[in-house]
Write a protein that holds these residues in place. Structure first.
Motif, PDB file in Angstrom:
ATOM      1  N   ARG A 153       0.620  -1.242   0.078  1.00  0.00           N
ATOM      2  CA  ARG A 153      -0.111   0.138  -0.034  1.00  0.00           C
ATOM      3  C   ARG A 153       0.907   1.228   0.130  1.00  0.00           C
ATOM      4  O   ARG A 153       1.934   1.313   0.706  1.00  0.00           O
ATOM      5  N   PRO A 154       0.582   2.390  -0.671  1.00  0.00           N
ATOM      6  CA  PRO A 154       1.370   3.435  -0.680  1.00  0.00           C
ATOM      7  C   PRO A 154       1.504   4.097   0.641  1.00  0.00           C
ATOM      8  O   PRO A 154       0.388   3.977   1.487  1.00  0.00           O
ATOM      9  N   LYS A 155       2.427   4.896   1.139  1.00  0.00           N
ATOM     10  CA  LYS A 155       2.399   5.387   2.317  1.00  0.00           C
ATOM     11  C   LYS A 155       2.943   6.993   1.993  1.00  0.00           C
ATOM     12  O   LYS A 155       3.452   7.523   1.143  1.00  0.00           O
ATOM     13  N   THR A 156       2.259   7.707   2.920  1.00  0.00           N
ATOM     14  CA  THR A 156       2.530   9.175   3.265  1.00  0.00           C
ATOM     15  C   THR A 156       3.930   9.420   4.130  1.00  0.00           C
ATOM     16  O   THR A 156       4.126   8.508   4.870  1.00  0.00           O
ATOM     17  N   ILE A 157       4.379  10.637   4.012  1.00  0.00           N
ATOM     18  CA  ILE A 157       5.451  10.877   4.913  1.00  0.00           C
ATOM     19  C   ILE A 157       4.974  10.668   6.320  1.00  0.00           C
ATOM     20  O   ILE A 157       5.715  10.134   7.226  1.00  0.00           O
ATOM     21  N   LYS A 158       3.729  10.922   6.701  1.00  0.00           N
ATOM     22  CA  LYS A 158       3.224  10.824   7.961  1.00  0.00           C
ATOM     23  C   LYS A 158       3.192   9.251   8.247  1.00  0.00           C
ATOM     24  O   LYS A 158       3.396   9.069   9.518  1.00  0.00           O
ATOM     25  N   ASP A 159       2.733   8.552   7.585  1.00  0.00           N
ATOM     26  CA  ASP A 159       2.907   6.988   7.715  1.00  0.00           C
ATOM     27  C   ASP A 159       4.213   6.515   8.033  1.00  0.00           C
ATOM     28  O   ASP A 159       4.529   5.975   9.013  1.00  0.00           O
ATOM     29  N   LEU A 160       5.285   7.294   7.206  1.00  0.00           N
ATOM     30  CA  LEU A 160       6.623   6.613   7.093  1.00  0.00           C
ATOM     31  C   LEU A 160       7.131   7.276   8.380  1.00  0.00           C
ATOM     32  O   LEU A 160       7.908   6.391   9.205  1.00  0.00           O
ATOM     33  N   ALA A 161       6.909   8.443   9.140  1.00  0.00           N
ATOM     34  CA  ALA A 161       7.407   8.922  10.266  1.00  0.00           C
ATOM     35  C   ALA A 161       6.787   8.102  11.541  1.00  0.00           C
ATOM     36  O   ALA A 161       7.416   7.698  12.599  1.00  0.00           O
ATOM     37  N   ARG A 162       5.503   7.674  11.489  1.00  0.00           N
ATOM     38  CA  ARG A 162       4.794   7.072  12.506  1.00  0.00           C
ATOM     39  C   ARG A 162       5.354   5.575  12.660  1.00  0.00           C
ATOM     40  O   ARG A 162       5.952   5.199  13.580  1.00  0.00           O
ATOM     41  N   LEU A 163       5.472   4.812  11.431  1.00  0.00           N
ATOM     42  CA  LEU A 163       6.038   3.546  11.379  1.00  0.00           C
ATOM     43  C   LEU A 163       7.498   3.469  11.688  1.00  0.00           C
ATOM     44  O   LEU A 163       7.874   2.298  12.043  1.00  0.00           O
ATOM     45  N   THR A 164       8.294   4.401  11.457  1.00  0.00           N
ATOM     46  CA  THR A 164       9.693   4.450  11.901  1.00  0.00           C
ATOM     47  C   THR A 164      10.060   5.003  13.316  1.00  0.00           C
ATOM     48  O   THR A 164      11.074   4.836  13.680  1.00  0.00           O
TER      49      THR A 164
END
Length: 185
Positions: free
Chosen positions: A79-90
């Motif tokens: 699934r595509p990710k937003t920068i917000k997703d990337l920040a949260r997941l990392t």
């Protein structure tokens, strides 16, 4: 005032060949936790080096462990990710560094940016990104997974380590918020 015994003072415990006390820790529990933090730092650096070397084995790209992690997280669950997703997941809050990593992955042809505006931008792996992450996964299987599978009780040990690390992650987040309220002016 009762003074807690240090590891070297405990009866029945062999005296360590080296002094485990740090400027960060004097008492037994503090020493054990500090040694765990030191092991965690070394593990993180070894893990980042492993990620970088494994990726370099499947694509001609000098990427950090963090950039490698972003690539795989973008592909996660397809699934595509937003920068917000990337920040949260990392568990990161350094958005400019995440943006730099994304530009690097885009320029390497591994990731594509889609959409526009603040909330409409997402990132996906390209076909080349899919090939690279598949090749990375295959190499990871051959080198890393096969090596750890032979360790006794590894699955149970990894489950316990994961629970402990997730717990510590939450504690570190909380005490970081508290420490931020006590910064010097």
């Amino acid at each position: 005032m009762k003074q807690e015994k240090t590891a070297r003072d405990l009866p029945g415990k062999p005296r360590p060949e080296f002094d485990q006390r740090w400027h960060l820790a004097q008492k037994t529990g503090e020493i054990e936790f500090t040694e765990t933090e030191f092991a965690l730092m070394r593990t993180y650096e070894g893990f980042a080096r492993w990620q970088s070397e494994c990726l370099a084995s499947v694509v001609d790209l000098a990427a950090s462990g963090a950039e490698n992690a972003i690539l795989h997280i973008i592909r996660m669950n397809e699934r595509p990710k937003t920068i917000k997703d990337l920040a949260r997941l990392t568990n990161r809050d350094d958005v400019p560094n995440i943006q730099y990593s994304l530009r690097k992955l885009i320029n390497a042809g591994l990731v594509v940016r889609k959409g526009s505006g603040r909330s409409g931008v997402t990132y996906e792996v390209t076909e080349e990104g899919r090939r690279v992450t598949d090749d990375y996964g295959a190499l990871r299987q051959r080198l890393l997974i096969d090596a750890i599978e032979s360790l006794p009780d590894i699955r149970q040990r990894l489950r316990e380590a994961t629970r402990t690390l997730n717990l510590l992650s939450g504690i570190y987040e909380e005490v970081a918020r508290v420490a931020a309220t006590h910064r010097r002016g």
